[in-house]
Motif scaffolding. Structure first.
Motif, PDB file in Angstrom:
ATOM      1  N   GLY A 189       3.077  -3.606  -6.613  1.00 58.05           N
ATOM      2  CA  GLY A 189       3.530  -3.645  -5.230  1.00 58.05           C
ATOM      3  C   GLY A 189       3.712  -2.239  -4.703  1.00 58.05           C
ATOM      4  O   GLY A 189       3.764  -1.273  -5.474  1.00 58.05           O
ATOM      5  N   MET A 190       3.821  -2.123  -3.399  1.00 59.44           N
ATOM      6  CA  MET A 190       4.038  -0.826  -2.781  1.00 59.44           C
ATOM      7  C   MET A 190       5.430  -0.312  -3.134  1.00 59.44           C
ATOM      8  O   MET A 190       6.301  -1.057  -3.579  1.00 59.44           O
ATOM      9  CB  MET A 190       3.868  -0.935  -1.268  1.00 59.44           C
ATOM     10  N   ASP A 191       5.656   0.981  -2.917  1.00 60.80           N
ATOM     11  CA  ASP A 191       6.966   1.581  -3.166  1.00 60.80           C
ATOM     12  C   ASP A 191       8.043   0.822  -2.399  1.00 60.80           C
ATOM     13  O   ASP A 191       7.821   0.406  -1.254  1.00 60.80           O
ATOM     14  CB  ASP A 191       6.970   3.051  -2.732  1.00 60.80           C
ATOM     15  N   PHE A 248       4.031  -8.011  -5.216  1.00 60.33           N
ATOM     16  CA  PHE A 248       5.174  -8.082  -4.313  1.00 60.33           C
ATOM     17  C   PHE A 248       4.703  -7.739  -2.902  1.00 60.33           C
ATOM     18  O   PHE A 248       4.437  -6.574  -2.587  1.00 60.33           O
ATOM     19  CB  PHE A 248       6.266  -7.120  -4.786  1.00 60.33           C
ATOM     20  N   HIS A 249       4.630  -8.776  -2.094  1.00 58.47           N
ATOM     21  CA  HIS A 249       4.044  -8.665  -0.753  1.00 58.47           C
ATOM     22  C   HIS A 249       5.130  -8.242   0.242  1.00 58.47           C
ATOM     23  O   HIS A 249       5.873  -9.065   0.778  1.00 58.47           O
ATOM     24  CB  HIS A 249       3.428 -10.006  -0.367  1.00 58.47           C
ATOM     25  N   LEU A 250       5.201  -6.953   0.466  1.00 58.70           N
ATOM     26  CA  LEU A 250       6.212  -6.334   1.322  1.00 58.70           C
ATOM     27  C   LEU A 250       5.604  -5.967   2.663  1.00 58.70           C
ATOM     28  O   LEU A 250       4.476  -5.465   2.727  1.00 58.70           O
ATOM     29  CB  LEU A 250       6.745  -5.074   0.633  1.00 58.70           C
ATOM     30  N   ASP A 273       6.436   9.188  -1.393  1.00 55.80           N
ATOM     31  CA  ASP A 273       6.408   7.817  -0.877  1.00 55.80           C
ATOM     32  C   ASP A 273       5.874   7.793   0.553  1.00 55.80           C
ATOM     33  O   ASP A 273       5.154   6.873   0.947  1.00 55.80           O
ATOM     34  CB  ASP A 273       7.807   7.202  -0.905  1.00 55.80           C
ATOM     35  N   LEU A 274       6.246   8.798   1.332  1.00 52.06           N
ATOM     36  CA  LEU A 274       5.781   8.852   2.725  1.00 52.06           C
ATOM     37  C   LEU A 274       4.289   9.157   2.789  1.00 52.06           C
ATOM     38  O   LEU A 274       3.575   8.625   3.639  1.00 52.06           O
ATOM     39  CB  LEU A 274       6.569   9.910   3.502  1.00 52.06           C
ATOM     40  N   LYS A 275       3.817   9.992   1.875  1.00 53.33           N
ATOM     41  CA  LYS A 275       2.384  10.300   1.849  1.00 53.33           C
ATOM     42  C   LYS A 275       1.566   9.056   1.509  1.00 53.33           C
ATOM     43  O   LYS A 275       0.517   8.804   2.115  1.00 53.33           O
ATOM     44  CB  LYS A 275       2.108  11.408   0.826  1.00 53.33           C
ATOM     45  N   GLU A 276       2.051   8.283   0.538  1.00 54.66           N
ATOM     46  CA  GLU A 276       1.333   7.054   0.176  1.00 54.66           C
ATOM     47  C   GLU A 276       1.417   6.017   1.293  1.00 54.66           C
ATOM     48  O   GLU A 276       0.483   5.240   1.499  1.00 54.66           O
ATOM     49  CB  GLU A 276       1.894   6.474  -1.122  1.00 54.66           C
TER      50      GLU A 276
END
Length: 291
Positions: free
Chosen positions: A65-67, A184-186, A212-215
């Motif tokens: 899942g994403m951060d 995890f679908h956020l 995290d902001l760059k991604e």
């Protein structure tokens, strides 16, 4: 609250994440979610004890899942009733120099669960078709034959890698590893709120990373590559489940319930019977101990 049916979350065929909700069961109370999770936690803990005695299967739980999607807190809450020796968590970071001397699946083979145990991959072998696809320059660190520059990485390269991952999962499943994969679908908006909390609440400052902001800037690319990877690698032996992740408490319960329900299909997992000769001498053993 509606009962949880694993098939409602299992991926069969091609998916479009934009059409799948990131939140469900909005009317469920916090107490209800906590109570239901507590009950499943206890059942899973008992199941793991039986699995250990049975000693035929290992269980691999893959979390992607994403951060900020809640993977870390889910591990803490869902598996907290386990015997600590019954579950091992692996968080796969950027490959180190020793790992880069082997193929990309090597370190994942080493982390597979022993028979009778659970292993949790917090970020998984799918990083090799997600992060590396958003940042293909990372592939150059693998020092692969025929790939000298990013332009050498063709669409067929990624197709081959997805097929290799399917074969890896098929191999371990056929040799006694039960595989379940959870995405995890956020929503992007919920991620924004969670990142803001990390900046605003002192106790969460340590979690914040400018990376995290760059991604986050690559959100659409990640969604596209997640869709492809999940659609092409969800199989009966190693299914993907898409978990609505905007509500962390509900996500934990859904994952725990799916694991429990899927494990019930393995009806051969039972405590082994004692040898009849040993059972026949119980009275004698007891007498010896009482002396």
């Amino acid at each position: 609250m509606k009962s949880i049916n694993p098939d409602d979350f299992k991926v069969v065929g091609k998916i479009e994440l934009s059409k799948i909700p990131t939140n469900l069961f909005n009317n469920a109370s916090e107490d209800d979610k906590e109570e239901k999770l507590d009950k499943v936690q206890a059942k899973l803990s008992e199941l793991q004890d039986v699995m250990y005695a049975h000693n035929r299967y290992g269980v691999l739980i893959c979390l992607q899942g994403m951060d900020t999607s809640g993977k870390d807190s889910l591990i803490r809450e869902v598996f907290k009733e386990f015997n600590p020796r019954g579950v091992v968590v692996h968080s796969f970071k950027t490959p180190n120099s020793a790992e880069l001397e082997h193929d990309y699946l090597w370190r994942h083979y080493l982390a597979l669960p022993e028979k009778g145990k659970f292993a949790v991959f917090n970020r998984t072998h799918y990083e090799n078709v997600l992060v590396t696809r958003v940042h293909p320059e990372y592939i150059l660190n693998e020092n692969l034959p025929g790939i000298e520059k990013v332009e050498d990485i063709t669409p067929q390269f990624w197709e081959n890698r997805l097929e290799q991952i399917k074969n890896f999962e098929k191999h371990i499943a056929q040799n006694g590893t039960i595989v379940m994969k959870f995405y995890f679908h956020l929503s992007k908006e919920e991620q924004r709120k969670r990142l803001l909390r990390r900046l605003e609440e002192v106790e969460h400052h340590w979690k914040f990373s400018a990376g995290d902001l760059k991604e986050r800037d690559h959100w659409e690319d990640y969604m596209k590559f997640y869709e492809e990877a999940i659609s092409k690698t969800s199989t009966e032996m190693a299914p993907w489940y898409i978990i609505p992740a905007d509500d962390k408490e509900m996500a934990r319960y859904i994952v725990a319930k799916i694991i429990w329900e899927e494990m019930q299909k393995h009806t051969d997992i039972k405590e082994p019977e004692l040898d009849e000769k040993v059972k026949a001498n119980f009275a004698e053993y007891k007498k010896q101990l009482e002396k």
